[in-house]
Design an enzyme around this catalytic site. Sequence first.
Site, mmCIF file in Angstrom:
data_model
loop_
_atom_site.group_PDB
_atom_site.id
_atom_site.type_symbol
_atom_site.label_atom_id
_atom_site.label_comp_id
_atom_site.label_asym_id
_atom_site.label_seq_id
_atom_site.Cartn_x
_atom_site.Cartn_y
_atom_site.Cartn_z
ATOM 1 N N CYS A 1 -0.994 2.783 6.430
ATOM 2 C CA CYS A 1 -0.624 1.437 6.848
ATOM 3 C C CYS A 1 -0.269 0.609 5.621
ATOM 4 C CB CYS A 1 -1.764 0.782 7.633
ATOM 5 S SG CYS A 1 -3.285 0.552 6.698
ATOM 6 N N HIS B 1 -8.930 2.890 -2.726
ATOM 7 C CA HIS B 1 -7.516 2.704 -2.388
ATOM 8 C C HIS B 1 -6.853 1.848 -3.466
ATOM 9 C CE1 HIS B 1 -3.870 1.698 -0.398
ATOM 10 N NE2 HIS B 1 -4.309 0.810 0.475
ATOM 11 N N CYS C 1 0.810 -1.226 0.000
ATOM 12 C CA CYS C 1 0.000 0.000 0.000
ATOM 13 C C CYS C 1 0.841 1.273 0.000
ATOM 14 C CB CYS C 1 -0.917 0.022 1.218
ATOM 15 S SG CYS C 1 -1.834 -1.501 1.461
#
Length: 387
Positions: free
Chosen positions: A373, A343, A91
């Site tokens: 995160c 995302h 991520c």
Amino acid sequence: MKQAVIVDCIRTPMGRSKAGVFRNVRAETLSAELMKGLLLRNPQLDPNLIEDVIWGCVQQTLEQGFNIARNASLLAGIPKTAGAVTVNRLCGSSMDAIHQAARAIMTGMGDTFIIGGVEHMGHVPMSHGVDFHPGLANNVAKASGMMGLTAEMLGKLHGITREQQDAFAVRSHQRAYAATIEGRFAKEIYGIEGHDANGALIKVLQDEVIRPETTMESLAALRPVFDPVNGTVTAGTSSALSDGASAMLIMEESKARALSLPIRARIRSMAVAGCDAAIMGYGPVPATQKALARAGITVADLDVIELNEAFAAQSLPCVKDLGLADVVDDKINLNGGAIALGHPLGCSGARISTTLINLMEDKDATLGLATMCIGLGQGIATVFERV
């Protein structure tokens, strides 16, 4: 030490991954259009000065494989003399691209970089081809590879209720919708061609993923998706699945000034940190603490914060333990976040940083933080300073 500055930053609109506006647009195209856009918006820059293209992408296979950074830069017409590399910190990939460019500039290993990231989650699903080593079970619970279950764990550890998560999600959609209709995303969105529901070619200028109709009542009707029996995390309190890309032009400060290019922000400090994979969503806490210490500031000095909303159940513990619970509405995700916008994994780090820089300009803020995160237990953070 030399200073790394953000000259420009843009992103695509966020498209729905299921039958969305970018269903017929490849990840390389989303990326290449932004690369071209940065050069069109900054005509003073000679493209031959570009040292490297650093691009984040998580699922590096199918159309996103074989070094998508190079494929996209060639599509964009960037001179072949520029390098190109695709990076993967899950991520945090495109935020890591920011860090890689900044470190190169600070150490004299180049002065002009195009960075960014992409993820077309409609074409290349997050779990495509994933095959964890069986030996990981000796150190990591199997559930730690399932992001939704890690959010459930973190929420339970911190006493986060279903109602708190639902309220946070409603806020995300309301804020993102308000930012859209008030034109606050206009400076950061770079229009990309896509297709409407009937298949007609259109110029996409707004995010497709936001659901302004979201209410506490509509979210309360959703069933927990990861732990159906005892869970609290629903699809509505998780980041949406979306397709998109983001990009930045990062330069050495004196070089940018010599070319009369705008300096929108300076990279003040950077950090990554690890945490237990079972609570991967807690990573922003240690990463932020490191970044603040390196910048010589405290959390109270921050004017604006972008905290990636992977899940409401992981965002809220981070807010609490960073001592930010009392300033959420004044400082954090003021234009909504990933619950509303989605995302796209490799895109999000540069996306939230782009949104942050625009918010800092709108509010005449000095210091801002972007943090997120990372799956399997990491966090990444960047402190930006307007100059």
